[in-house]
Scaffold this active site. Structure first.
Site, PDB file in Angstrom:
ATOM      1  N   LYS A 168     -10.155   0.090   2.013  1.00  0.00           N
ATOM      2  CA  LYS A 168     -11.088   0.653   2.349  1.00  0.00           C
ATOM      3  C   LYS A 168     -12.138   1.096   1.187  1.00  0.00           C
ATOM      4  O   LYS A 168     -13.462   0.469   1.288  1.00  0.00           O
ATOM      5  CB  LYS A 168     -11.004   1.864   3.462  1.00  0.00           C
ATOM      6  CG  LYS A 168     -10.367   1.598   4.627  1.00  0.00           C
ATOM      7  CD  LYS A 168     -10.007   2.807   5.567  1.00  0.00           C
ATOM      8  CE  LYS A 168      -9.269   3.655   5.045  1.00  0.00           C
ATOM      9  NZ  LYS A 168      -7.918   3.321   4.748  1.00  0.00           N
ATOM     10  N   THR A 169     -11.692   1.649   0.164  1.00  0.00           N
ATOM     11  CA  THR A 169     -12.173   2.187  -0.995  1.00  0.00           C
ATOM     12  C   THR A 169     -12.879   0.846  -1.553  1.00  0.00           C
ATOM     13  O   THR A 169     -13.910   0.774  -2.117  1.00  0.00           O
ATOM     14  CB  THR A 169     -11.450   3.028  -1.956  1.00  0.00           C
ATOM     15  OG1 THR A 169     -11.003   4.045  -1.318  1.00  0.00           O
ATOM     16  CG2 THR A 169     -12.130   3.337  -3.137  1.00  0.00           C
ATOM     17  N   ASP A 197     -15.353   9.133   2.081  1.00  0.00           N
ATOM     18  CA  ASP A 197     -14.070   9.018   2.325  1.00  0.00           C
ATOM     19  C   ASP A 197     -13.524  10.077   3.397  1.00  0.00           C
ATOM     20  O   ASP A 197     -14.077  11.240   3.192  1.00  0.00           O
ATOM     21  CB  ASP A 197     -12.948   8.879   1.084  1.00  0.00           C
ATOM     22  CG  ASP A 197     -11.676   8.173   1.289  1.00  0.00           C
ATOM     23  OD1 ASP A 197     -11.500   7.417   2.323  1.00  0.00           O
ATOM     24  OD2 ASP A 197     -10.961   8.225   0.283  1.00  0.00           O
ATOM     25  N   THR A 249      -8.767   7.270   8.380  1.00  0.00           N
ATOM     26  CA  THR A 249      -7.554   6.687   8.747  1.00  0.00           C
ATOM     27  C   THR A 249      -7.391   7.168  10.237  1.00  0.00           C
ATOM     28  O   THR A 249      -6.190   6.896  11.030  1.00  0.00           O
ATOM     29  CB  THR A 249      -6.457   7.313   8.059  1.00  0.00           C
ATOM     30  OG1 THR A 249      -6.641   8.826   8.021  1.00  0.00           O
ATOM     31  CG2 THR A 249      -6.469   6.996   6.470  1.00  0.00           C
ATOM     32  N   ARG A 272      -1.407  -1.721  -1.527  1.00  0.00           N
ATOM     33  CA  ARG A 272      -1.270  -0.593  -2.475  1.00  0.00           C
ATOM     34  C   ARG A 272       0.157  -0.400  -2.524  1.00  0.00           C
ATOM     35  O   ARG A 272       0.772  -0.203  -3.869  1.00  0.00           O
ATOM     36  CB  ARG A 272      -2.055   0.564  -1.940  1.00  0.00           C
ATOM     37  CG  ARG A 272      -1.364   2.018  -2.797  1.00  0.00           C
ATOM     38  CD  ARG A 272      -1.833   3.367  -2.271  1.00  0.00           C
ATOM     39  NE  ARG A 272      -3.258   3.176  -2.803  1.00  0.00           N
ATOM     40  CZ  ARG A 272      -4.337   3.605  -2.178  1.00  0.00           C
ATOM     41  NH1 ARG A 272      -4.112   3.921  -0.820  1.00  0.00           N
ATOM     42  NH2 ARG A 272      -5.543   3.922  -2.572  1.00  0.00           N
TER      43      ARG A 272
HETATM   44  P1  ADP Z   1      -7.820   2.654   0.890  1.00  0.00           P
HETATM   45  O1  ADP Z   1      -9.038   3.010   0.286  1.00  0.00           O
HETATM   46  O2  ADP Z   1      -7.666   1.812   2.311  1.00  0.00           O
HETATM   47  O3  ADP Z   1      -6.698   3.636   0.648  1.00  0.00           O
HETATM   48  P2  ADP Z   1      -7.813   1.111  -1.607  1.00  0.00           P
HETATM   49  O4  ADP Z   1      -9.250   0.329  -1.301  1.00  0.00           O
HETATM   50  O5  ADP Z   1      -7.770   2.259  -2.520  1.00  0.00           O
HETATM   51  O6  ADP Z   1      -7.387   1.473  -0.171  1.00  0.00           O
HETATM   52  O7  ADP Z   1      -6.659  -0.258  -1.981  1.00  0.00           O
HETATM   53  C1  ADP Z   1      -5.509   0.014  -2.493  1.00  0.00           C
HETATM   54  C2  ADP Z   1      -5.169  -1.044  -3.776  1.00  0.00           C
HETATM   55  O8  ADP Z   1      -4.819  -2.163  -2.926  1.00  0.00           O
HETATM   56  C3  ADP Z   1      -6.347  -1.091  -4.808  1.00  0.00           C
HETATM   57  O9  ADP Z   1      -5.517  -1.279  -5.925  1.00  0.00           O
HETATM   58  C4  ADP Z   1      -6.694  -2.463  -4.440  1.00  0.00           C
HETATM   59  O10 ADP Z   1      -7.058  -3.357  -5.302  1.00  0.00           O
HETATM   60  C5  ADP Z   1      -5.604  -3.272  -3.656  1.00  0.00           C
HETATM   61  N1  ADP Z   1      -6.135  -3.992  -2.260  1.00  0.00           N
HETATM   62  C6  ADP Z   1      -6.518  -3.650  -1.253  1.00  0.00           C
HETATM   63  N2  ADP Z   1      -6.967  -4.372  -0.560  1.00  0.00           N
HETATM   64  C7  ADP Z   1      -6.940  -5.590  -1.078  1.00  0.00           C
HETATM   65  C8  ADP Z   1      -7.112  -7.006  -0.777  1.00  0.00           C
HETATM   66  N3  ADP Z   1      -7.466  -7.430   0.364  1.00  0.00           N
HETATM   67  N4  ADP Z   1      -7.350  -7.776  -1.893  1.00  0.00           N
HETATM   68  C9  ADP Z   1      -6.653  -7.234  -2.740  1.00  0.00           C
HETATM   69  N5  ADP Z   1      -6.283  -6.075  -3.244  1.00  0.00           N
HETATM   70  C10 ADP Z   1      -6.441  -5.227  -2.460  1.00  0.00           C
END
Ligand code: ADP
Length: 367
Positions: free
Chosen positions: A77-78, A122, A171, A230
């Protein structure tokens, strides 16, 4: 963190399979984030829909519609919020629900945005009620009413805002009030990744980290990553450490197996605490039904930890079901721990219950 007596304390990100980021993980993660929609792997439906929203905004030369990203932690998401800003060619401001406890906190952020800017909010479900109400007006009319003074003498001073794009992440989409949800022009529901997408993510990360990764090793790590990028990236870093210290740095299948065994991550991505919970449920309580608190005491853990840290994945993996009478094991749980399914387990011997298989929902019983 685990102690000598076998008990655990949950610290976000400290558990190898925790989908939340640890405090020191952010810097490591940012190196692995895809920067464009094209390099974002998987979630094809979300990408197609979002791509359209962004292209239309660019073509109109206006701020894009507000976007809500809903889904479990660690799915990107981030990363997507950063991509949205990059694709729109505008700056990104990052804040979170817990940081906006007063309406004034939000007013300060909103009034300092530049035209077209993307505001990433977030954990939007954790915003205070006052900030939430201010946000309604800001999202709809690009305006906030700043209240000056108190009591009968208080006056509302309207403040015009530059047009901006709100990207909210949650979430727990179910916790968002309807009026807030309705103000998003586009909602992306993010799903767990399948093994093939996780393998591609791992291959990409390995090349960015300069780690030689054999295809079979990537598949092995992907299979233990709980559908979460992650977690996949974190396991890759641990396996890389192992390869560098115990081998020549190359991650082949043997190295991946040995490293993941050392870290006690099993073939389907359960760790020691997950297996302890299953083991207690099966051996001590005959597969259930057993109450959450009893189960937690049996593994020397807080109920909350068992409920929020272990259960979502056990439920999703079809190993455990939450029922109104308590937790029960499915036949798959018995075979996963190498035990024979007892003939007289009754409800415990039935297939996973469809109404109990969603992740992140409120449990149906708590004790
Ligand atoms: P969230 O905000 O949903 O908790 P993040 O955007 O922080 O998740 O992603 C967590 C990690 O996973 C990051 O290091 C990101 O690079 C990796 N990641 C997430 N989705 C992908 C994707 N579709 N392709 C490559 N890497 C991803």
């Amino acid at each position: 963190m685990s102690y000598d007596d076998g008990s655990y304390e949950a610290v976000p990100g400290e558990r190898l399979l925790d989908p939340e980021a640890g405090s020191e993980e952010a810097a490591l993660e940012s190196a692995l984030r895809p920067r464009t929609l094209d390099s974002f792997i998987g979630q094809q439906r979300v990408k197609d829909q979002l791509g359209l929203v962004l292209e239309a905004a660019v073509a109109r030369g206006r701020a894009a519609d507000h976007v809500l990203l809903a889904g479990p932690p660690g799915l990107g998401k981030t990363t997507l919020s950063m991509i949205i800003a990059a694709e729109l060619g505008v700056p990104l401001r990052v804040t979170s629900g817990p940081a906006l406890q007063h309406a004034g906190d939000l007013a300060a952020v909103l009034s300092s945005l530049v035209p077209g800017e993307v505001l990433f909010l977030d954990e939007i479900h954790r915003m205070s009620r006052a900030a939430e109400e201010m946000l309604y007006l800001a999202m709809e009319d690009f305006r906030v009413d700043v209240i000056v003074g108190k009591g009968p003498g208080a006056t509302a001073i309207p403040l015009e805002l530059p047009p901006f794009t709100l990207v909210g992440a949650t979430t727990r989409a179910g916790l968002l009030p309807g009026p807030l949800r309705d103000r998003f022009g586009f909602t992306a529901h993010m799903d767990f990744y399948d093994a093939a997408d996780l393998e591609r993510i791992l291959a990409r990360s390995a090349s960015l980290l300069d780690v030689p990764l054999a295809a079979e090793a990537g598949a092995e790590i992907a299979g233990r990553s709980r559908g979460t990028p992650r977690v996949a990236n974190r396991l890759l870093r641990r396996v890389r450490d192992f390869a560098q210290v115990r081998g020549d740095g190359t991650v082949d299948l043997g190295v991946a197996h040995a490293a993941l065994d050392l870290y006690e991550v099993d073939a389907i991505g359960l760790d020691r605490l997950d297996r302890a919970v299953l083991d207690a449920l099966l051996r001590r309580f005959g597969g259930g039904p057993v109450g959450l608190s009893t189960l937690a005491v049996a593994v020397g853990e807080e109920s909350e930890t068992v409920e929020t840290v272990c259960e979502p994945f056990l439920v999703r993996a079809g190993l455990l079901a939450r029922t109104p009478r308590g937790r029960i094991a499915t036949p798959a749980a018995w075979s996963h721990l190498g035990l024979a399914v007892p003939p007289a387990t009754g409800a415990a011997g039935t297939a996973p219950l469809p109404f109990e298989t969603s992740v992140g929902e409120e449990p149906s019983e708590s004790g």
